[in-house]
Design a protein around this motif. Structure first.
Motif, PDB file in Angstrom:
ATOM      1  N   GLY A   1       0.781  -1.231   0.000  1.00 26.56           N
ATOM      2  CA  GLY A   1       0.000   0.000   0.000  1.00 26.56           C
ATOM      3  C   GLY A   1       0.809   1.275   0.000  1.00 26.56           C
ATOM      4  N   GLN A   2       2.085   1.167  -0.355  1.00 29.13           N
ATOM      5  CA  GLN A   2       2.949   2.353  -0.308  1.00 29.13           C
ATOM      6  C   GLN A   2       3.162   2.976  -1.685  1.00 29.13           C
ATOM      7  OE1 GLN A   2       3.779   3.228   2.941  1.00 29.13           O
ATOM      8  NE2 GLN A   2       2.417   1.477   3.266  1.00 29.13           N
ATOM      9  N   ASN A   3       2.445   2.484  -2.679  1.00 30.01           N
ATOM     10  CA  ASN A   3       2.557   2.998  -4.047  1.00 30.01           C
ATOM     11  C   ASN A   3       3.968   2.856  -4.610  1.00 30.01           C
ATOM     12  OD1 ASN A   3      -0.176   3.824  -4.088  1.00 30.01           O
ATOM     13  ND2 ASN A   3       0.390   5.673  -2.943  1.00 30.01           N
ATOM     14  N   GLY A   4       4.612   1.787  -4.227  1.00 31.12           N
ATOM     15  CA  GLY A   4       5.945   1.518  -4.750  1.00 31.12           C
ATOM     16  C   GLY A   4       5.894   0.468  -5.842  1.00 31.12           C
ATOM     17  N   GLY A   5       6.995  -0.248  -6.002  1.00 28.57           N
ATOM     18  CA  GLY A   5       7.048  -1.308  -6.998  1.00 28.57           C
ATOM     19  C   GLY A   5       6.349  -2.551  -6.490  1.00 28.57           C
ATOM     20  N   ALA A   6       6.382  -3.592  -7.327  1.00 29.15           N
ATOM     21  CA  ALA A   6       5.708  -4.838  -6.980  1.00 29.15           C
ATOM     22  C   ALA A   6       6.215  -5.369  -5.643  1.00 29.15           C
ATOM     23  CB  ALA A   6       5.939  -5.867  -8.076  1.00 29.15           C
ATOM     24  N   PHE A   7       5.307  -5.707  -4.774  1.00 25.24           N
ATOM     25  CA  PHE A   7       5.676  -6.141  -3.434  1.00 25.24           C
ATOM     26  C   PHE A   7       4.502  -6.915  -2.841  1.00 25.24           C
ATOM     27  CE2 PHE A   7       6.674  -5.642   1.100  1.00 25.24           C
ATOM     28  CZ  PHE A   7       8.037  -5.891   1.096  1.00 25.24           C
ATOM     29  N   PRO A   8       4.743  -7.956  -2.038  1.00 23.15           N
ATOM     30  CA  PRO A   8       6.025  -8.495  -1.602  1.00 23.15           C
ATOM     31  C   PRO A   8       6.692  -9.336  -2.697  1.00 23.15           C
ATOM     32  CG  PRO A   8       4.239  -9.835  -0.748  1.00 23.15           C
ATOM     33  CD  PRO A   8       3.602  -8.671  -1.436  1.00 23.15           C
ATOM     34  N   PRO A   9       7.965  -9.701  -2.475  1.00 24.92           N
ATOM     35  CA  PRO A   9       8.691 -10.463  -3.498  1.00 24.92           C
ATOM     36  C   PRO A   9       8.018 -11.804  -3.779  1.00 24.92           C
ATOM     37  CG  PRO A   9      10.164  -9.699  -1.746  1.00 24.92           C
ATOM     38  CD  PRO A   9       8.774  -9.445  -1.286  1.00 24.92           C
ATOM     39  N   ARG A  10       8.057 -12.192  -5.038  1.00 27.26           N
ATOM     40  CA  ARG A  10       7.473 -13.467  -5.438  1.00 27.26           C
ATOM     41  C   ARG A  10       8.445 -14.159  -6.391  1.00 27.26           C
ATOM     42  NH1 ARG A  10       2.212 -13.369  -5.682  1.00 27.26           N
ATOM     43  NH2 ARG A  10       2.321 -14.987  -7.248  1.00 27.26           N
ATOM     44  N   GLN A  11       8.489 -15.468  -6.332  1.00 25.13           N
ATOM     45  CA  GLN A  11       9.406 -16.194  -7.199  1.00 25.13           C
ATOM     46  C   GLN A  11       8.868 -16.324  -8.615  1.00 25.13           C
ATOM     47  OE1 GLN A  11       9.308 -20.715  -6.854  1.00 25.13           O
ATOM     48  NE2 GLN A  11       8.686 -20.116  -4.788  1.00 25.13           N
ATOM     49  N   ALA A  12       7.581 -16.093  -8.803  1.00 22.00           N
ATOM     50  CA  ALA A  12       6.985 -16.221 -10.139  1.00 22.00           C
ATOM     51  C   ALA A  12       5.726 -15.370 -10.194  1.00 22.00           C
ATOM     52  CB  ALA A  12       6.644 -17.685 -10.418  1.00 22.00           C
ATOM     53  N   PRO A  13       5.302 -15.022 -11.402  1.00 27.30           N
ATOM     54  CA  PRO A  13       4.059 -14.251 -11.516  1.00 27.30           C
ATOM     55  C   PRO A  13       2.867 -15.054 -10.983  1.00 27.30           C
ATOM     56  CG  PRO A  13       5.280 -14.242 -13.591  1.00 27.30           C
ATOM     57  CD  PRO A  13       5.944 -15.252 -12.703  1.00 27.30           C
ATOM     58  N   TYR A  14       1.804 -14.342 -10.698  1.00 27.09           N
ATOM     59  CA  TYR A  14       0.562 -15.022 -10.346  1.00 27.09           C
ATOM     60  C   TYR A  14       0.167 -15.983 -11.475  1.00 27.09           C
ATOM     61  CZ  TYR A  14      -0.580 -12.089  -6.299  1.00 27.09           C
ATOM     62  OH  TYR A  14      -0.589 -11.472  -5.075  1.00 27.09           O
ATOM     63  N   PRO A  15      -0.362 -17.135 -11.129  1.00 31.82           N
ATOM     64  CA  PRO A  15      -0.716 -18.089 -12.187  1.00 31.82           C
ATOM     65  C   PRO A  15      -1.912 -17.657 -13.027  1.00 31.82           C
ATOM     66  CG  PRO A  15      -1.360 -18.927 -10.027  1.00 31.82           C
ATOM     67  CD  PRO A  15      -0.556 -17.695  -9.787  1.00 31.82           C
ATOM     68  N   VAL A  16      -2.695 -16.726 -12.518  1.00 38.17           N
ATOM     69  CA  VAL A  16      -3.892 -16.277 -13.249  1.00 38.17           C
ATOM     70  C   VAL A  16      -3.850 -14.763 -13.375  1.00 38.17           C
ATOM     71  CG1 VAL A  16      -6.421 -16.200 -13.232  1.00 38.17           C
ATOM     72  CG2 VAL A  16      -5.222 -18.249 -12.383  1.00 38.17           C
ATOM     73  N   ARG A  17      -4.099 -14.279 -14.555  1.00 39.87           N
ATOM     74  CA  ARG A  17      -4.055 -12.825 -14.786  1.00 39.87           C
ATOM     75  C   ARG A  17      -5.218 -12.147 -14.063  1.00 39.87           C
ATOM     76  NH1 ARG A  17      -7.501 -11.105 -19.330  1.00 39.87           N
ATOM     77  NH2 ARG A  17      -8.704 -12.908 -19.986  1.00 39.87           N
ATOM     78  N   PRO A  18      -5.107 -10.852 -13.823  1.00 41.36           N
ATOM     79  CA  PRO A  18      -6.201 -10.155 -13.142  1.00 41.36           C
ATOM     80  C   PRO A  18      -7.475 -10.146 -13.987  1.00 41.36           C
ATOM     81  CG  PRO A  18      -4.196  -8.813 -13.191  1.00 41.36           C
ATOM     82  CD  PRO A  18      -3.965  -9.974 -14.088  1.00 41.36           C
ATOM     83  N   GLN A  19      -8.600 -10.122 -13.307  1.00 44.06           N
ATOM     84  CA  GLN A  19      -9.852  -9.878 -14.000  1.00 44.06           C
ATOM     85  C   GLN A  19      -9.920  -8.408 -14.394  1.00 44.06           C
ATOM     86  OE1 GLN A  19     -12.433 -11.706 -10.767  1.00 44.06           O
ATOM     87  NE2 GLN A  19     -13.498 -12.452 -12.577  1.00 44.06           N
ATOM     88  N   ALA A  20     -10.703  -8.133 -15.399  1.00 51.06           N
ATOM     89  CA  ALA A  20     -10.912  -6.730 -15.789  1.00 51.06           C
ATOM     90  C   ALA A  20     -11.549  -5.979 -14.628  1.00 51.06           C
ATOM     91  CB  ALA A  20     -11.817  -6.676 -17.009  1.00 51.06           C
TER      92      ALA A  20
END
Lengths: 177, 536
Positions: free
Chosen positions: B160-179
């Protein structure tokens, strides 16, 4: 479709008669239990006036009535008052009701609101967030009138209206809503 | 003499998402697994019909347990006497006892904790530290997200700090965001003016078909039941565990964990059938995954794992307030899933020294039920009723907030001295209160709500700033820690007292953060399962 006529309003009073005697009304046998098969003969017509809905589903009327009397022991007598007043004021339409002054009579109007509420909410009785008992009397889900004014934009929850992601677009009516 | 014959390698108590994920993992790796479930099994279509016909629940109000099975031997949580409250604040979470558990009626939020959430005491001087770090749990978050098909925003700063992607993840989410729905877009844009960011909520809904689940088409009924199964629910992995070879016994109420004569291990698991016949099963290891309240109840009934005296204590939730308003423009809440995002401005920061963190969850509900009830209560009927329903539904905005609580031993469930279940066993008493740390956050919420009302040109429809609504996120009741004197399980989820007993529930979480705890409970469960695998 049942027409709202003065005869219907004035001719029968609120004595219980089997729904089939009203003529032109029938439905699948599973729709109604024996107990639910009766309602006052003017109930559908009065409901149509108060909801401003001549297209009310007649099959639903006994279910609505049954729910109302199930949750309120005094409802039958209360309804008789409403029916008598509407007959006395020769009310045949919503504008007639508005013009009659009955909406200003708190007790009478509350009966009208109870009838309308049952058709709109599809149940009678308060929803109880933490109770499994004394819950509302159920009438209908998808047939509840509360959905009809928004059905072109939102869904009746559990039903769908578009494919994945349809919601990203602004509703076509948004500029006039 | 060492026992060599067992009914199974592992008995899992509870077939909710947390137990079923572990059972599936163990079974697919060749272990014999028995799952014991107190409740029954019901197909989705029957629940959908039950929802439509029960009259006591809608997508945003009422009793969410109502459409579900409620057997005498496995009552849902709102049955009278199931929980008796004795404290200043009533605490009875919505909870189901059936195959698949309570994720049948969740909202699908799948949050990871933040690294700082694991070090609350060290960083902010309050609460407890976890005995593990975010890095220890990250591989299991990743694994669970794949199992459940979690949709998330790979670019979002979830702190919630308007920074970069956080927290660290080893891989992208397996499912893309819904519209994002039009409603969410408008909400996002309107509150951004006031410095509030709207962040896509990670969730268990299928944006695209995922394994056997269809894509979400916005039925707007994620809870109490997704009618098409696009949203993940625990029955998925109960079934997958069975396909992998696990034996699932439903209507089996576990009532006793039998200790070995030396008390160091669990020798057997006893359950009752609905005809009150008792069955005894043995296993090398036992995993109790029976919800954050039923798990400590079973342990107390069995006099198991409680040398610390902490079983049942430290109950936490995310109690807070809610706001419904009629905004000044038609945004049309209710198109798409029932929730899409959150305001995370207060998710982490040095303020946590003084008050709990806060998450505002923004609903996306069809508001017709509550609006119609309100208008009727005002005597509105006739053509005006339809007109006003539409006007207000188009402008309906609902949000509820969550506050971080701290583990306090006085907040506890214990066995009832007078109330008994179907089998004559003690039911639950609960003492619950909200302490000053959370109450101080309540003051921040009051300010935020005033700001949201201004930013959206809103007229209050309903605003609760006094009743501490719980969020059905029970935690802490079988708390994890390094010290056996003040915790129930160690960092592995293993009982300090019984070497072959593992506990998997959100109840082991020693710090609550402010996000739905399900994904963390699942990650902890898979971590425990991986440890058990190495030992069998």
């Amino acid at each position: 479709m049942m027409r709202t006529t003065r005869r219907r309003l004035l001719g029968y009073g609120v004595a219980f008669v089997p729904l089939c005697l009203m003529g032109g009304v029938s439905g699948p046998s599973w729709a109604l239990t024996e107990k639910e098969k009766g309602c006052p003969p003017d109930f559908l017509a009065i409901s149509a006036i108060l909801t401003a809905s001549p297209e009310l589903n007649p099959i639903m009327a006994p279910r609505v009535w049954h729910a109302l009397i199930t949750k309120d022991d005094a409802f039958m007598a209360r309804y008789r008052r409403l029916s008598d007043e509407m007959a006395a004021h020769r009310i045949r339409s919503w504008p007639d009701y508005e013009a009659s002054g009955l909406s200003a009579q708190k007790e009478i109007h509350s009966i009208a609101v109870a009838v309308v509420g049952a058709w709109y909410l599809g149940r009678v009785g308060e929803v109880l967030p933490r109770s499994e008992i004394n819950t509302p009397a159920f009438i209908t889900y998808e047939g509840a009138l509360m959905w009809r004014s928004t059905r072109d934009v939102t869904v009746i929850p559990t039903y769908a209206r578009g494919g994945p992601g349809f919601w990203a677009e602004a509703p076509s009516s948004v500029k006039t809503d | 003499m060492t026992q060599t014959d067992y009914d199974a390698d592992v008995i899992v108590v509870g077939s909710g998402v947390i137990g079923s994920l572990a059972a599936h993992h163990l079974a697919k790796n060749g272990k014999s697994v028995i799952i014991l479930e107190a409740g029954t099994r019901v197909p989705r279509w029957k629940i959908v019909e039950s929802f439509r016909e029960c009259g006591n629940v809608s997508t945003d109000a009422g009793n969410r347990n109502q459409p579900y099975p409620n057997e005498p031997w496995a009552p849902s949580s709102f049955v009278p006497d199931y929980i008796t409250n004795h404290g200043p604040i009533d605490y009875i979470p919505g909870m189901l006892r059936m195959v698949g558990g309570t994720t049948w009626h969740w909202g699908g939020a799948c949050w990871r904790l933040l690294p700082n959430d694991f070090h609350l005491k060290s960083l902010y001087g309050v609460g407890r530290d976890w005995p593990i770090s975010y890095d220890d749990l990250e591989p299991f978050y990743h694994q669970v997200e794949i199992e459940m098909g979690v949709s998330g925003d790979d670019t979002a700063d979830y702190s919630g700090q308007n920074g970069g992607a956080f927290p660290p993840r080893q891989a992208p989410y397996p499912v893309r965001p819904q519209a994002l729905g039009y409603f969410s877009q408008r909400f996002r844009d309107r509150v951004a003016v006031g410095g509030y960011s709207f962040t896509y909520q990670p969730n268990g809904r299928a944006t695209d078909p995922y394994e056997e689940r269809p894509a979400c088409v916005g039925n707007n009924n994620c809870s109490p039941v997704c009618p098409i199964g696009a949203q993940y629910s625990g029955d998925r992995h109960a079934t997958k565990a069975e396909r992998a070879g696990a034996k699932l016994i439903s209507d089996a109420t576990v009532y006793r964990l039998e200790k070995t004569p030396d008390g160091k291990r669990i020798a057997a698991v006893h359950y009752y059938t609905p005809d009150k016949r008792s069955v005894r099963l043995t296993a090398r290891k036992v995993l109790v995954a029976a919800h954050a309240l039923e798990t400590p109840r079973l342990m107390l009934l069995s006099d198991v794992g409680n040398s610390s005296g902490m079983v049942g204590r430290n109950l936490m939730d995310h109690n807070a307030f809610s706001l419904a308003m009629i905004a000044d423009e038609p945004m049309w809440s209710g198109r798409g899933p029932v929730q899409q995002g959150d305001v995370l401005k207060w998710r982490d920061g040095s303020f946590r020294q003084k008050h709990g963190c806060i998450r505002h969850e923004v609903g996306n509900f069809v508001g017709n039920v509550q609006i119609t009830e309100r208008l009727l209560s005002q005597g509105v009927i006739g053509p005006e009723l339809d007109e006003k329903i539409r006007h207000m539904a188009a402008r309906w905005v609902f949000m509820d907030s969550n506050i971080e609580m701290l583990p306090e031993p006085t907040n506890r469930m214990s066995l009832s001295a007078s109330k008994r279940d179907f089998y004559g066993l003690p039911l639950m008493d609960i003492y619950y209160d909200v302490n000053d740390y959370a109450r101080a956050a309540g003051n921040v919420i009051r300010e935020d709500y005033a700001n949201f009302l201004k930013l959206l040109g809103g007229e209050i429809f309903d605003q609760n700033l006094s009743l501490w609504e719980n969020r059905d996120h029970p935690m802490g009741t079988v708390i994890m820690g390094n010290d056996p004197r003040d915790s129930v399980v160690n960092h592995e989820g293993r009982s300090h007292d019984h070497d072959n007993l593992f506990i998997a529930t959100t109840g082991i979480m020693p710090a609550a953060s402010v996000v739905n705890p399900t994904l963390t409970g699942c990650a902890l469960s898979l971590r425990s399962a991986s440890i058990m695998l190495k030992e069998i």
